[in-house]
Design a protein around this motif. Sequence first.
Motif, PDB file in Angstrom:
ATOM      1  N   THR A  38       0.963  -1.080   0.123  1.00 60.57           N
ATOM      2  CA  THR A  38       0.026  -0.014  -0.245  1.00 60.57           C
ATOM      3  C   THR A  38       0.834   1.027  -0.297  1.00 60.57           C
ATOM      4  O   THR A  38       2.241   0.840   0.631  1.00 60.57           O
ATOM      5  CB  THR A  38      -0.979   0.274   1.356  1.00 60.57           C
ATOM      6  N   SER A  39       0.233   2.316  -0.690  1.00 59.32           N
ATOM      7  CA  SER A  39       0.901   3.382  -0.677  1.00 59.32           C
ATOM      8  C   SER A  39      -0.113   5.008  -1.239  1.00 59.32           C
ATOM      9  O   SER A  39      -1.078   4.236  -1.151  1.00 59.32           O
ATOM     10  CB  SER A  39       1.507   3.363  -1.875  1.00 59.32           C
ATOM     11  N   VAL A  40       0.325   6.144  -0.256  1.00 60.37           N
ATOM     12  CA  VAL A  40      -0.547   6.949  -0.254  1.00 60.37           C
ATOM     13  C   VAL A  40      -0.243   8.257  -1.860  1.00 60.37           C
ATOM     14  O   VAL A  40       0.688   8.495  -2.023  1.00 60.37           O
ATOM     15  CB  VAL A  40      -0.496   7.876   1.043  1.00 60.37           C
ATOM     16  N   ALA A 100      -3.595   3.191  -1.097  1.00 59.05           N
ATOM     17  CA  ALA A 100      -3.895   2.676  -2.525  1.00 59.05           C
ATOM     18  C   ALA A 100      -3.272   0.920  -1.847  1.00 59.05           C
ATOM     19  O   ALA A 100      -1.858   1.543  -1.725  1.00 59.05           O
ATOM     20  CB  ALA A 100      -3.423   3.204  -4.238  1.00 59.05           C
ATOM     21  N   ALA A 101      -3.891   0.407  -2.469  1.00 53.86           N
ATOM     22  CA  ALA A 101      -3.073  -1.604  -2.688  1.00 53.86           C
ATOM     23  C   ALA A 101      -3.104  -1.216  -3.881  1.00 53.86           C
ATOM     24  O   ALA A 101      -3.510  -1.481  -4.682  1.00 53.86           O
ATOM     25  CB  ALA A 101      -3.658  -1.898  -1.908  1.00 53.86           C
ATOM     26  N   ARG A 102      -1.413  -2.155  -4.277  1.00 54.62           N
ATOM     27  CA  ARG A 102      -1.561  -2.412  -5.453  1.00 54.62           C
ATOM     28  C   ARG A 102      -1.770  -3.543  -5.803  1.00 54.62           C
ATOM     29  O   ARG A 102      -2.123  -4.843  -5.554  1.00 54.62           O
ATOM     30  CB  ARG A 102       0.400  -2.652  -5.708  1.00 54.62           C
ATOM     31  N   PRO A 103      -2.702  -3.860  -6.910  1.00 54.76           N
ATOM     32  CA  PRO A 103      -3.322  -5.320  -7.122  1.00 54.76           C
ATOM     33  C   PRO A 103      -2.307  -6.818  -7.634  1.00 54.76           C
ATOM     34  O   PRO A 103      -0.625  -5.892  -8.035  1.00 54.76           O
ATOM     35  CB  PRO A 103      -4.062  -4.602  -8.684  1.00 54.76           C
ATOM     36  N   ASP A 104      -2.917  -7.812  -7.289  1.00 54.26           N
ATOM     37  CA  ASP A 104      -1.677  -8.568  -7.250  1.00 54.26           C
ATOM     38  C   ASP A 104      -1.165  -9.461  -8.745  1.00 54.26           C
ATOM     39  O   ASP A 104      -1.994  -8.823  -9.642  1.00 54.26           O
ATOM     40  CB  ASP A 104      -2.248 -10.232  -6.757  1.00 54.26           C
ATOM     41  N   PRO A 105      -0.133  -8.956  -8.646  1.00 53.53           N
ATOM     42  CA  PRO A 105       0.669  -9.230 -10.114  1.00 53.53           C
ATOM     43  C   PRO A 105       0.455 -10.714 -10.613  1.00 53.53           C
ATOM     44  O   PRO A 105       0.043 -10.950 -12.108  1.00 53.53           O
ATOM     45  CB  PRO A 105       2.461  -9.161  -9.853  1.00 53.53           C
ATOM     46  N   ASN A 106      -0.166 -11.653  -9.505  1.00 54.22           N
ATOM     47  CA  ASN A 106      -0.228 -12.907 -10.466  1.00 54.22           C
ATOM     48  C   ASN A 106      -2.406 -12.271 -11.051  1.00 54.22           C
ATOM     49  O   ASN A 106      -2.453 -13.139 -12.207  1.00 54.22           O
ATOM     50  CB  ASN A 106      -0.786 -13.751  -9.732  1.00 54.22           C
ATOM     51  N   ALA A 107      -3.042 -11.857 -10.634  1.00 49.73           N
ATOM     52  CA  ALA A 107      -4.469 -12.107 -10.677  1.00 49.73           C
ATOM     53  C   ALA A 107      -4.007 -10.713 -12.250  1.00 49.73           C
ATOM     54  O   ALA A 107      -5.194 -11.218 -12.486  1.00 49.73           O
ATOM     55  CB  ALA A 107      -5.113 -11.089  -9.626  1.00 49.73           C
ATOM     56  N   VAL A 108      -3.650  -9.401 -11.858  1.00 48.97           N
ATOM     57  CA  VAL A 108      -3.041  -9.060 -13.487  1.00 48.97           C
ATOM     58  C   VAL A 108      -3.145  -9.636 -14.883  1.00 48.97           C
ATOM     59  O   VAL A 108      -2.764  -9.625 -15.159  1.00 48.97           O
ATOM     60  CB  VAL A 108      -1.980  -7.777 -12.799  1.00 48.97           C
ATOM     61  N   ARG A 109      -1.793 -10.822 -14.033  1.00 55.56           N
ATOM     62  CA  ARG A 109      -0.841 -11.444 -15.384  1.00 55.56           C
ATOM     63  C   ARG A 109      -1.879 -11.764 -15.558  1.00 55.56           C
ATOM     64  O   ARG A 109      -2.679 -12.138 -17.220  1.00 55.56           O
ATOM     65  CB  ARG A 109       0.049 -12.450 -15.230  1.00 55.56           C
ATOM     66  N   GLN A 110      -3.278 -13.082 -14.653  1.00 54.64           N
ATOM     67  CA  GLN A 110      -4.368 -13.889 -15.505  1.00 54.64           C
ATOM     68  C   GLN A 110      -5.175 -13.134 -16.091  1.00 54.64           C
ATOM     69  O   GLN A 110      -5.783 -13.694 -17.465  1.00 54.64           O
ATOM     70  CB  GLN A 110      -4.940 -14.493 -14.138  1.00 54.64           C
ATOM     71  N   LEU A 111      -5.587 -11.929 -16.024  1.00 54.04           N
ATOM     72  CA  LEU A 111      -6.647 -10.707 -16.010  1.00 54.04           C
ATOM     73  C   LEU A 111      -6.217 -10.185 -17.952  1.00 54.04           C
ATOM     74  O   LEU A 111      -6.887 -10.635 -18.571  1.00 54.04           O
ATOM     75  CB  LEU A 111      -7.061 -10.052 -15.445  1.00 54.04           C
ATOM     76  N   ILE A 112      -5.239 -10.264 -17.812  1.00 51.66           N
ATOM     77  CA  ILE A 112      -3.888  -9.624 -19.186  1.00 51.66           C
ATOM     78  C   ILE A 112      -4.265 -10.297 -19.903  1.00 51.66           C
ATOM     79  O   ILE A 112      -4.673 -10.441 -21.034  1.00 51.66           O
ATOM     80  CB  ILE A 112      -3.013  -8.918 -18.576  1.00 51.66           C
TER      81      ILE A 112
END
Length: 255
Positions: free
Chosen positions: A5-7, A156-168
């Motif tokens: 997470t980051s601001v 904000a939280a960064r989305p899970d990289p594996n979930a993003v790769r699966q979506l893409i």
Amino acid sequence: MGDETSVISIHRLHYGKLAEGEDRRVTASAGYAITRRSAGLDPAWDSWLSPPRLAGLRRFEPDAIDIDARASGCFLARAVGAGVVFMRARFRPEDGERGAGRLHQQAAMWLGALDDWKSNPAACLAIAAHELRAQPDLAGEAEAARLNETPLRWRAARPDPNAVRQLIGRAPWAVPMMEALLDGAESRRQVVCEFGAHDFATEAAFLSAVGFALQMLPDNFPAWPDISIVSGLSTPLQGLCLRYTPSWSRAQAAA
């Protein structure tokens, strides 16, 4: 799920006319002016934070906005120097949203850090899609507060990289977007990837998709400064432009 997470901190500047009442009618004495400004926003940014310059146009007129985007206005996001600018701009009747009076320009610009944009494009675009609106500020609000407000902040939280790769990997829009991004990085020439209502039912859906595509890029991706995201604008921006035109019924991709 992503656990980083980051601001995200955003300065904002509004340009247009002051209004009053529930329907936000423009006051009789209102002229064009900066109507809202974050405290600490360097005045050196003022020349950049204008619709014509951000959109690369000599003049910003109503026909610069796609006919199906004129109610909410056009949107763009682009890197400028060490920052990233998000803009929503439109023309609205002076006698209120449902009025038929003379049109006036209303624009809202956000300025964030380029590093936040590179690290959190999905979050940045999701926030802008839901929060960035070109609404007139109210004349009844104290000028001192409007022109010296605290910058906006979101965690904000960064989305899970594996979930993003699966979506893409399975989304039909992913191939043209990723090809355009890679082509732009390799050639460093004008690349425009176009989408319409057949591809995305709403602008928010388009911005969400773009956010996930950009989330795949590393911070050192060479074309970050060239990337622009445009929705509802009649012309693409120079560089590497991903554009959504809601009046189009099908996608066209051109490099």
